[in-house]
Design an enzyme around this catalytic site. Structure first.
Site, short mmCIF file in Angstrom:
data_model
loop_
_atom_site.label_atom_id
_atom_site.label_comp_id
_atom_site.label_asym_id
_atom_site.label_seq_id
_atom_site.Cartn_x
_atom_site.Cartn_y
_atom_site.Cartn_z
N HIS A 76 -82.31 80.93 -47.51
CA HIS A 76 -81.92 79.52 -47.55
C HIS A 76 -81.40 79.16 -48.95
CE1 HIS A 76 -82.32 75.15 -47.77
NE2 HIS A 76 -83.31 75.26 -48.64
N ASP A 105 -49.64 74.48 -59.94
CA ASP A 105 -50.63 75.26 -59.19
C ASP A 105 -51.69 75.69 -60.19
OD1 ASP A 105 -51.99 77.24 -57.50
OD2 ASP A 105 -50.23 77.04 -56.21
N TRP A 141 -85.59 83.29 -54.12
CA TRP A 141 -84.22 83.49 -54.62
C TRP A 141 -84.24 84.03 -56.05
CZ3 TRP A 141 -81.07 80.71 -58.33
CH2 TRP A 141 -81.75 79.72 -59.05
N SER A 168 -66.69 86.95 -58.12
CA SER A 168 -65.90 85.84 -57.58
C SER A 168 -66.01 84.60 -58.47
CB SER A 168 -66.37 85.54 -56.17
OG SER A 168 -66.02 84.25 -55.80
N SER A 169 -67.24 84.27 -58.85
CA SER A 169 -67.42 83.06 -59.66
C SER A 169 -66.74 83.20 -61.02
CB SER A 169 -68.90 82.81 -59.93
OG SER A 169 -69.55 82.51 -58.77
N HIS A 252 -81.25 78.58 -65.58
CA HIS A 252 -81.19 77.18 -65.94
C HIS A 252 -79.76 76.67 -66.09
CE1 HIS A 252 -82.56 73.27 -66.75
NE2 HIS A 252 -81.55 73.23 -67.59
N GLU A 254 -77.40 77.70 -64.57
CA GLU A 254 -76.93 77.66 -63.18
C GLU A 254 -77.21 76.30 -62.54
OE1 GLU A 254 -75.25 79.51 -61.17
OE2 GLU A 254 -75.74 78.56 -59.25
N TYR A 256 -77.28 73.49 -63.95
CA TYR A 256 -76.30 72.53 -64.46
C TYR A 256 -74.91 72.82 -63.95
CZ TYR A 256 -80.04 70.58 -67.04
OH TYR A 256 -81.23 69.99 -67.33
N SER A 267 -68.17 60.09 -61.86
CA SER A 267 -67.41 59.37 -62.88
C SER A 267 -66.00 59.02 -62.42
CB SER A 267 -67.32 60.21 -64.16
OG SER A 267 -68.60 60.55 -64.60
N HIS A 301 -88.76 76.91 -69.45
CA HIS A 301 -89.57 75.89 -68.80
C HIS A 301 -89.88 76.24 -67.35
CE1 HIS A 301 -85.65 73.48 -67.88
NE2 HIS A 301 -85.92 74.27 -66.87
N HIS A 302 -89.25 77.29 -66.84
CA HIS A 302 -89.59 77.76 -65.49
C HIS A 302 -90.78 78.71 -65.51
CE1 HIS A 302 -86.05 76.01 -63.56
NE2 HIS A 302 -85.46 76.24 -64.71
N THR A 327 -78.36 63.01 -70.56
CA THR A 327 -78.27 62.66 -69.15
C THR A 327 -78.45 61.16 -68.98
OG1 THR A 327 -79.35 64.77 -68.76
CG2 THR A 327 -78.99 63.37 -66.86
N LYS A 330 -75.35 59.23 -69.54
CA LYS A 330 -74.47 59.20 -68.37
C LYS A 330 -74.89 58.12 -67.38
CE LYS A 330 -72.50 63.71 -68.28
NZ LYS A 330 -71.20 63.20 -67.91
N ARG A 449 -95.85 76.19 -53.13
CA ARG A 449 -94.60 76.42 -52.42
C ARG A 449 -94.59 77.83 -51.84
NH1 ARG A 449 -90.30 77.11 -57.44
NH2 ARG A 449 -88.89 77.68 -55.75
#
Ligand code: HEA
Ligand code: HEA
Ligand code: CUA
Ligand SMILES: [Cu+2]
Lengths: 535, 289, 395
Positions: A76, A105, A141, A168-169, A252, A254, A256, A267, A301-302, A327, A330, A449
Site C-alpha cells: 500500500h 516542450d 515500506w 525514472s525519478s 525525510h 522524500e 517533502y 499557491s 526524528h524517525h 512552513t 507559508k 501500527r
C-alpha cells in the site's frame, strides 16, 4: 525560419493507437500518461488500504492472515508513494511547467518518454511479487533489516523495482530542472516564475540528491542478503541501525518531495479564487528553499527510539522543530492572500482551503512527534499513522485533486461537472476525517501500527475509522467518474477558464493544443500570477 | 542555424526499447540470484536485457549524433544537454555518498560502539566481551576469517597516478580539439583510454591478490563490505567511462566535433573527471586512513 | 468599520472553533499518565505541546474562516491590492520561534533525565525473539520466556469461533509475566536474537528498540503495584501483533518471595540432571511444551507450517530423515531465513525433547528418540566457534 526547424517531421502523420503513446515525446501526452498511471496506482494502493481497513474493522482475524496483512501494509505504502503521488506530481509538472514558463516542450523530450515508460515496468515487477510463492515484501515500506532480509524470492525483485523507480525519478527530475533553468521565455526571470514552477525546481533538486541514496541503501540490503556483506550485521562490524540512517536520509526529504509541489499548487489556486495576488511571493520562495535545506538534517526524528546518543537526539529534535517556521510562513501567507480578497468557492478552491486546514493539523501533530520524550510514546503507533495521512492524503492527495479540478478544463477543453465536484469534495472531506482523526486517539491509547489485530479496547475507534475509510474510497470512484465525464464532454472552457487566473498557461486556448509556445512569448509582470510589489 | 528554435524530436522509439531492456535485465538478475528452479533462465534473461540496453544506447546515441551533425541543435539544446549531464553526475555523487556514509558511520560509530565506547558499554560487556574496536575489522564474530589489507602506497598509489595522468591527457585532448588539431586530439584520446584500461588491469590484479593471498573478500565483515563495494562501484564507473572515451576517440577519428560544438566530448570529459575525484576520495579514506 | 467587523467575526470564529475542538478532544482517548516519574513527565510534556499547537491551530483557522466569511465575492467584497508586509512577516517568523523555544526547554530537560541510566539497583536483560520475549534477571539469576497466552492465541487464529471479547485482556496477556519490585530503580537492557523488536509499556512512559547485536539501555522506577501491559512496537514479522509485554509490579517483599519461588521451584521441576537420558514419555511431554512455545508460531501446533515461507514439519524430509541433519538445522538455524539457531536459546534437553516430539508427532512416526547427549556436541561446537571468534577479535 523558426517554424521550419522546430518540428522537422511535423508533417509526418501522427501515429495512432498504442504507438502514439509508446513513442511520444510531447510533454502534454507524457503528462497525460503519468496522470493516468497515477490514478490507476491510486486505485490499486487504495484497494490495498481497503483490505487493511476491512481486517481492522473489528478485533480478531477475519479476512487475511497476518503475513498477508503485512504485505498489504508494505505494498500500500510503496504503491501510493512511488506509484500514485510522485507520478501525479511529475505528470502535473510535465503538463504545466513548459506552459507556465513559455517553453515549446520539456528540455529533453526523448528522455522524458523514457522516464515515464520505465515506471509501468517497475510496477509490473513490484506488483508481480504479490503472485510469487513467498508473497510480496512484508517488512514495511521502510524495509528495515534484518526483517527485510528474511523476505523470500520476492526480495530481489522488490529491490530492483525500487532501482527502476529511482532511475525514472532521477531522469524526470533532471528534465524538470533543465527545463526550468534553460527553457524559460524571454522576460520570465526566476523571480517571475509561478510558485508551482519554483516548488518543482526545488523538489527536483531534492529528488536528484536523495533517490541515489535510496538506491545505495537497497543495494546494501541486496549484497547483505546475497553476497555476504555485513553492512547491517553487528557480528561483522556493521549495524542494523545504519540502514535506518541511510534510509531516512532519503526518507525525510522524500516526504517533502511529496509536499512541496503541493505547496506550489495551493499557491496557484488560492490567489486565483481570491482574485488577489499571492501574498509574500519572495518569502514563499525562500521558505520553500529553507524547508528543502532543513529536510536534509532532520532524518533521525524517525528513529528516536533506536537508542541514539543524547546529543544526536537533541540536535535532530531542534532541527525538526525549526521546520515549523518556514512552513508556518507559508500557511500565514496563504491566509493573508485570502484576507480581503474577493473569494469564490469552486471545487479547486474548496480542496485548497481544506488542504490548508488539514495539512496544518498534520503539521502540528508532526511538531508533537518531534518532541523526543513524547515521541517515545507516540512512535510506531497510530498517532504517527494519523500524522502522515493528514499530510499525505489531505495534504498531497488533496492538492493533486485541487490541481486536477483547476487545470482539467485546460487539458480537456471542457468544464468538469461543478455540482459533482462539490459533492466529491464534501464527501471526501468529511469521510477522510472520520477515517484518520480517530487514529490519533488510537495511537494515544496505545495501539501500535502494522498490526492485523488488536485488543478490544481499540475496537470502537477502529470501527469508525474503517467506516470512514470505505466512505472515502467510494468517494474516489466518484472522482474517477467526474474525470471521465469531463474528458468526454461538457461545457466548453474558455482560454482563461477562471476569472481571477493569471499566468501563461491561461493565454493559450482550451484544450491546450499539442504544441504551445513554439515561438517563445515575451513575459512581463502583467501576465505573471505573482507580482510581489515591495510594500 | 545555431540560433533556430528548439529542436523537439518526434516519435522516439529507443526509450521503450530501453525500458524493456532494463525490465528483462533486472528480472533476469533477480531470478538468477534467487537460485532454485527458475534460476536457469535468469542469466539468459539478464544477458538479453543487457544486450537490449546496449542496442538501445547505440541506437539512441546514433540518432543524437546524426541530429547533432546535421546541425539541428542550437545553443539552447546544447545547454539542456549540459544541464542534463551536470545533474546526472550530481546524482552519481550522491550514490557514492551513500557508501562513503556507510564507511564513515561504521568507522566512527558502529565499530566503536561494538567495542564498548560511549553508549556501547553494555553492548560490549554483554555480547562481545573482549572485543576491541580497531580498523580494519571484520567484527566481533570475525566474519569471513583473518585477512590483511591492501597497502596504500603500492598499487593503489600507482593507480592514483594513472588516473591523475589520465585527467591531464584528456585536458590535452580538449585543448587539441579547441585548436582543431585532429592528430593530437586522437593521440591524447587514445592515451586516456589506455590509461583507463591500465587502471582497470591493476585493479583486477589487486582484487585477485586480495582474494587469493590476503584473505580479503566481500565477506570480510564491514571492512571487506565497504572496501569492495566502494572500489567495485568505482571500477564499474571507470569501465563505463573508458568505453565512452573509446567511442569519443572513434568519433574524433571520424571527424566529428568542432571547436565550438563538442558537447559529447565535454560530457565524457566531465564524467571522467568525476570518476577521478571519486578515486581520490577513495584513495584517501579507503586506503590511506 | 471594516476592522471592527473583522474583529467581531474573528472573535466569534475563535469561540466556535474552540468549542468544536473541545468537543473533538472530549470524545477521544488521551495518553496515559502512567505510573513512573518519567511517564508523568512525558504526559505533562505531551499536554503542554498539545495545548500549544491547539491554540495555534484555533487562531490560524479562525483567521481563515473570518476571511472566508467576510471576504466573499457573493458578499460584494472587492479584492485589496496589497501583496506584502515586511512587518507582518517578521512577526510571524519571530513568534513561532519563541513558541518553539518554549517547547524545547522542558523537552530537553525531560530527555536528559531519561537518558541517565546510572545508579540502577537491578538489571534485567530483555531479549526479543520472533515472537516472544526472554527476561534475564542479571542479579537474581532468573531467566524465562514470555509469550502470548494460550487463550488469546487460540482466539486470534483466523476462523476461530472464540470472540476476542470473551477473552480477558485479549492479546495483552502472556504465559509468564515479568515481575518487578516497586520503588526500585531498574535498568532494562534490551537486545534481540533475530530481527528488530521494540519493548513498550505505555504506563512506563517509553519504548525502546531491541536491536540484534546491540544492547540498548533504559530505566524505570514503578511507584504503584499493578499489572502494566504493552506490546512489541517494531514490525518484526507475521506475529508482530501477537507479542505482548506484561509487567507485574509487586512490593519488594513479594518480589523476594517470587524470586525464591522461581529459583527454588525450577529445581524441583527439573527432570533429573540436564544431560540425563529421558524416557519417551518425558521427552514427548516436555517436547510438546517446548514445541508449542518456541516452534508453533511458525510451524503451527499441528506441524502443518504456513506455505511457502514456513515449511510443514509433518511429513517433512528433514524431520523424518537423517537425525544429525535434523539436529543441525535446529541448533544452527538456516541463515537468511526466519529459522533461528536455537542452540543459542534453548538447552540441550529442550532441543532434544522438541526434536523427539517432532519426529513422532503429526504422523511422523519415526520412533526415533533424540537424547540431550546427541545434541550437546553441536551446541558445544557452536559455542566454540563463537568463543574462538570473540577471542580472535580480542587479539
Ligand atoms: C508529506 C509528507 C510529510 C510532511 C509534510 C511531514 C511534515 C512533518 N513531519 Fe512527518 N512523517 C511523514 C510525512 C510527512 N511529515 C511520514 C510518511 C512519516 C512516517 C514514516 C514511517 O514511519 O512510515 C512521518 C513521521 C514523522 C515523524 C516520526 C514519528 C515516529 O515515527 O515516531 C516525525 C517526528 O519528528 C515527524 C515530524 C514532522 C514535522 C515536524 C513536520 C513539519 O514539516 C510540519 C510543519 C508544519 C506545521 C508545524 C504546521 C503549520 C505551521 C504553523 C501554523 C506555524 C506555527 C507552528 C508552530 C510554532 C508549532 N514526521
Ligand atoms: C501518499 C501516500 C498514502 C496514501 C494516499 C494513503 C491512503 C490511505 N491509507 Fe495509507 N499509508 C501510507 C501512505 C499512504 N496512505 C504509508 C507510507 C503507510 C505506512 C506503511 C508502513 O507502515 O510501512 C500507510 C499505512 C496505512 C495504514 C496503517 C497500516 C498498518 O500500520 O498496518 C492504514 C490503516 O488504516 C492506511 C489507510 C489508508 C487509507 C484508508 C487510505 C485512503 O486514503 C485510500 C483511499 C483510496 C481508495 C480507496 C482508492 C479508490 C477507490 C477504490 C479502489 C474503489 C474501491 C473502494 C471500496 C471498495 C470502498 N494506510
Ligand atoms: Cu516483536 Cu514486533
Ligand atoms: Cu521525517
Amino acid at each position: 525560419m523558426t517554424d521550419t526547424t522546430a518540428h522537422i517531421d511535423d508533417h509526418h502523420a501522427q501515429p495512432k493507437g498504442l504507438a502514439r503513446w509508446l513513442f511520444t515525446t510531447n510533454h502534454k501526452e507524457i503528462g497525460t500518461l503519468y496522470l493516468v498511471f497515477s490514478l490507476a496506482m491510486f486505485i490499486v494502493g487504495g484497494a490495498m488500504a481497503m483490505v487493511i481497513r476491512a481486517e481492522l474493522f473489528q478485533p480478531g482475524l477475519q479476512l487475511v492472515n497476518p503475513e498477508f496483512f503485512n504485505q498489504m501494509t508494505t505494498m500500500h505504502a510503496l504503491v501510493m508513494i512511488f506509484g500514485a503521488v510522485m507520478p501525479a506530481f511529475v505528470g502535473l509538472a510535465n503538463w504545466m511547467i513548459p506552459m507556465m514558463v513559455g517553453a515549446p516542450d520539456m528540455a529533453l523530450p526523448r528522455m522524458n518518454n523514457w522516464s515515464f515508460w520505465i515506471l509501468p515496468f517497475a510496477f509490473l515487477i513490484l506488483l508481480s511479487t504479490l503472485f510469487m510463492p513467498s508473497g510480496a515484501p512484508a517488512s514495511g515500506w521502510t524495509l528495515y533489516p534484518p526483517l527485510s532480509l528474511q523476505g523470500g524470492n520476492s526480495f530481489a525483485f522488490v529491490i530492483f523495482a525500487i532501482h527502476l523507480m529511482g532511475i525514472s525519478s532521477i531522469m524526470g527530475a533532471i528534465n524538470i530542472i533543465a527545463t526550468i533553468l534553460n527553457m524559460r521565455a524571454p522576460g520570465m526571470t526566476l523571480l517571475r516564475m509561478p510558485l508551482f514552477v519554483w516548488t518543482w525546481l526545488i523538489t527536483a533538486f531534492l529528488l536528484i540528491a536523495v533517490m541515489p541514496v535510496l538506491a545505495g541503501a537497497v543495494t546494501m540490503l541486496l549484497t547483505d542478503r546475497f553476497f555476504d556483506t555485513s553492512f547491517f550485521n553487528a557480528a561483522g562490524g556493521g549495524d542494523p541501525v545504519m540502514y535506518q540512517h541511510i534510509f531516512w536520509f532519503f526518507g525525510h526529504p522524500e516526504v517533502y518531495i511529496m509536499i512541496l509541489p503541493a505547496f506550489g499548487i495551493i499557491s496557484e489556486i488560492i490567489p486565483t479564487f481570491s482574485r488577489k495576488r499571492l501574498f509574500g511571493y519572495t518569502s514563499m520562495v525562500y521558505a520553500t528553499a529553507s524547508i528543502a535545506f532543513l529536510s536534509f538534517i532532520v532524518w533521525a526524528h524517525h528513529m528516536f527510539t533506536v537508542g541514539m546518543p543524547l546529543g544526536a537526539s537533541l540536535f535532530f529534535m531542534y532541527a525538526t522543530m525549526v521546520i515549523a517556521v518556514p512552513t508556518g510562513i507559508k500557511i500565514f501567507n496563504w491566509v493573508s492572500t485570502m484576507w480581503r480578497g474577493s473569494m469564490t468557492f469552486e471545487t479547486p478552491m474548496l480542496f485548497a482551503i481544506a488542504f490548508v486546514i488539514l495539512f496544518t493539523i498534520g503539521g502540528l501533530s508532526g511538531v508533537m512527534l518531534a518532541i523526543v520524550p513524547a515521541d517515545f510514546q507516540y512512535h510506531d503507533t497510530y498517532f504517527v499513522v494519523a500524522h502522515f495521512h493528514y499530510v499525505l492524503v489531505t495534504g498531497a492527495v488533496f492538492a493533486i485533486m485541487a490541481a486536477a479540478y483547476y487545470w482539467m478544463p485546460k487539458w480537456t477543453g471542457h468544464m468538469y461537472d461543478e455540482r459533482l465536484g462539490k459533492i466529491h469534495f464534501w464527501w471526501s472531506t468529511i469521510s477522510v476525517n472520520v477515517l484518520f482523526f480517530p487514529q490519533h486517539y488510537l495511537g494515544l491509547a496505545g495501539m501500535p501500527r502494522r498490526i492485523p489485530d488488536y485488543s478490544v479496547q481499540f475496537a470502537e475507534f477502529n470501527l469508525i475509522s474503517s467506516i470512514g475509510g470505505f466512505a472515502f474510497g467510494l468517494a474516489q470512484l466518484l472522482f474517477v467518474w467526474i474525470v471521465i465525464k469531463c474528458v468526454r464532454g461538457g461545457e466548453k472552457a474558455t482560454a482563461g477558464v477562471w476569472e481571477g487566473a493569471h499566468g501563461l498557461e491561461w493565454t493559450v486556448p482550451s484544450p491546450a493544443p499539442l504544441h504551445t509556445f513554439d515561438t517563445p512569448p515575451q513575459v512581463d509582470d502583467s501576465v505573471t500570477a505573482h507580482k510581489d510589489q515591495l510594500a | 542555424m545555431a540560433q533556430g528554435s528548439y529542436y523537439v524530436p518526434h516519435q522516439a522509439k529507443w526509450p521503450i526499447v530501453g525500458s524493456i531492456g532494463l525490465f528483462l535485465m533486472v528480472s533476469g538478475f533477480a531470478n538468477w540470484m534467487n537460485g532454485g528452479n527458475t534460476a536457469g533462465i535468469g542469466p539468459w534473461m539478464a544477458a538479453a536485457g543487457a544486450a537490449t540496453v546496449i542496442l538501445m544506447m547505440f541506437g539512441w546515441f546514433a540518432d543524437v549524433i546524426r541530429e547533432s551533425e546535421r546541425g539541428l541543435y542550437n545553443t539552447k539544446v546544447d545547454a539542456s544537454f549540459r544541464q542534463g549531464m551536470i545533474w546526472f553526475i550530481f546524482s552519481e555523487v550522491m550514490f557514492f555518498a551513500a557508501f562513503f556514509g556507510a564507511l564513515f558511520y561504521a568507522r566512527m560509530f558502529a565499530v566503536p560502539w561494538l567495542g564498548g565506547v560511549g553508549t556501547g558499554a553494555m553492548t560490549n560487556e554483554l555480547l562481545y566481551p573482549g572485543f576491541q574496536a580497531t580498523w580494519p575489522t571484520n567484527g566481533p564474530a570475525n566474519v569471513g576469517g583473518e585477512f590483511q589489507t591492501v597497502p596504500a602506497f603500492d598499487v593503489p598509489l600507482l593507480n592514483t597516478l594513472i588516473l591523475l595522468t589520465s585527467g591531464w591527457t584528456i585536458t590535452m585532448a580538449h585543448w587539441a580539439l579547441k585548436k582543431m588539431k585532429r592528430g593530437a586530439l586522437v593521440f591524447w584520446m587514445l592515451a586516456t583510454v589506455a590509461l583507463g584500461a591500465l587502471f582497470l588491469f591493476y585493479q583486477v590484479e589487486e582484487y585477485i591478490h586480495a582474494y587469493q593471498d590476503l584473505g580479503l573478500t566481500l565477506g570480510s565483515g564491514i571492512y571487506g563490505s565497504t572496501f569492495f563495494m566502494l572500489t567495485g562501484f568505482h571500477g564499474m564507473h571507470v569501465t563505463v567511462g573508458t568505453i565512452m572515451l573509446l567511442v569519443i576517440a572513434f568519433r574524433c577519428m571520424a571527424g566529428h566535433f568542432r571547436p565550438d560544438h563538442h558537447f559529447g566530448f565535454e560530457a565524457v570529459a566531465w564524467y571522467w573527471h568525476f570518476v577521478d575525484v571519486v578515486w581520490l576520495a577513495l584513495f584517501l579514506f579507503v586506503y590511506v586512513v | 468599520m471594516k476592522r471592527t467587523n473583522e474583529m467581531i467575526v474573528g472573535l466569534a470564529m475563535v469561540a466556535v472553533i474552540t468549542v468544536i475542538t473541545w468537543g473533538v478532544f472530549a470524545v477521544g482517548d488521551n495518553m496515559t499518565a502512567g505510573v513512573t516519574p518519567f511517564s508523568r513527565d512525558v504526559y505533562q510534556l505531551h499536554m503542554i505541546v498539545l495545548g500549544i499547537v491547539t491554540v495555534i491551530g484555533i487562531l490560524v483557522f479562525a483567521a481563515m474562516f473570518t476571511s472566508i466569511y467576510l471576504h466573499r465575492k457573493s458578499r460584494g467584497a472587492e479584492a485589496a491590492k496589497f501583496t506584502h508586509s515586511t512587518r507582518a512577516e517578521i512577526i510571524w517568523t519571530v513568534i513561532p520561534i519563541l513558541i518553539l523555544v518554549a517547547m524545547a526547554i522542558p523537552a530537553t530537560r525531560v530527555l536528559i533525565d531519561m537518558e541517565d541510566t546510572s545508579g540502577a539497583e537491578m538489571n534485567i536483560k530483555v531479549t526479543g525473539y520472533q515472537w516472544l520475549w526472554q527476561y534475564e534477571y542479571l542479579e537474581d539469576g532468573i531467566s524465562f520466556y514470555s509469550a502470548l497466552d494460550r487463550d488469546s492465541n487460540a482466539a486470534r487464529q483466523i476462523g476461530s469461533d472464540i470472540s476476542p471479547r470473551e477473552v480477558d485482556n485479549y492479546l495483552l496477556e502472556v504465559d509468564k509475566r515479568m515481575v518487578v519490585p516497586t520503588n526500585t530503580r531498574i535498568r532494562v537492557l534490551l537486545t534481540s536474537g533475530d530481527v528488530i523488536h521494540s519493548w513498550w509499556v505505555p504506563d512506563l512512559g517509553w519504548k525502546r528498540d531491541a536491536i540484534p547485536g546491540m544492547v540498548n539501555e533504559a530505566w524505570t522506577l514503578i511507584e504503584e503495584p499493578g499489572v502494566y501491559r504493552g506490546q512489541c512496537a517494531e514490525l518484526c514479522g507475521k506475529d508482530h501483533g501477537f507479542m505482548p509485554v506484561v509487567v507485574e509490579a509487586v512490593s519488594p517483599e513479594d518480589y523476594r518471595a517470587w524470586v525464591a519461588e522461581q529459583t527454588g521451584g525450577q529445581q524441583t521441576a527439573e527432570v533429573g540432571q540436564p544431560l540425563d537420558e529421558m524416557d519417551r514419555d518425558t521427552l514427548m511431554a516436555h517436547g510438546e511444551d517446548i514445541y508449542d512455545a518456541h516452534c508453533a508460531a511458525c510451524h503451527r501446533e499441528d506441524g502443518s507450517g504456513m506455505q511457502p515461507a514456513f515449511p510443514a514439519l509433518a511429513g517433512n524430509a528433514v524431520v523424518t530423515g537423517d537425525v544429525s541433519q535434523h539436529i543441525d538445522v535446529v541448533v544452527n538455524g538456516r541463515p537468511g531465513t526466519a529459522m533461528a539457531a536455537f542452540g543459542q536459546r534453548l538447552e540441550a534437553r529442550d532441543i532434544a525433547a522438541a526434536l523427539t516430539y517432532t519426529r513422532n508427532a503429526f504422523g511422523n512416526e519415526t520412533g526415533d528418540l533424540v537424547q540431550p547427549a546427541d545434541v550437546v556436541p553441536l551446541i558445544d561446537a557452536q559455542l566454540d566457534e563463537r568463543l574462538v571468534s570473540a577471542d580472535r577479535a580480542a587479539n
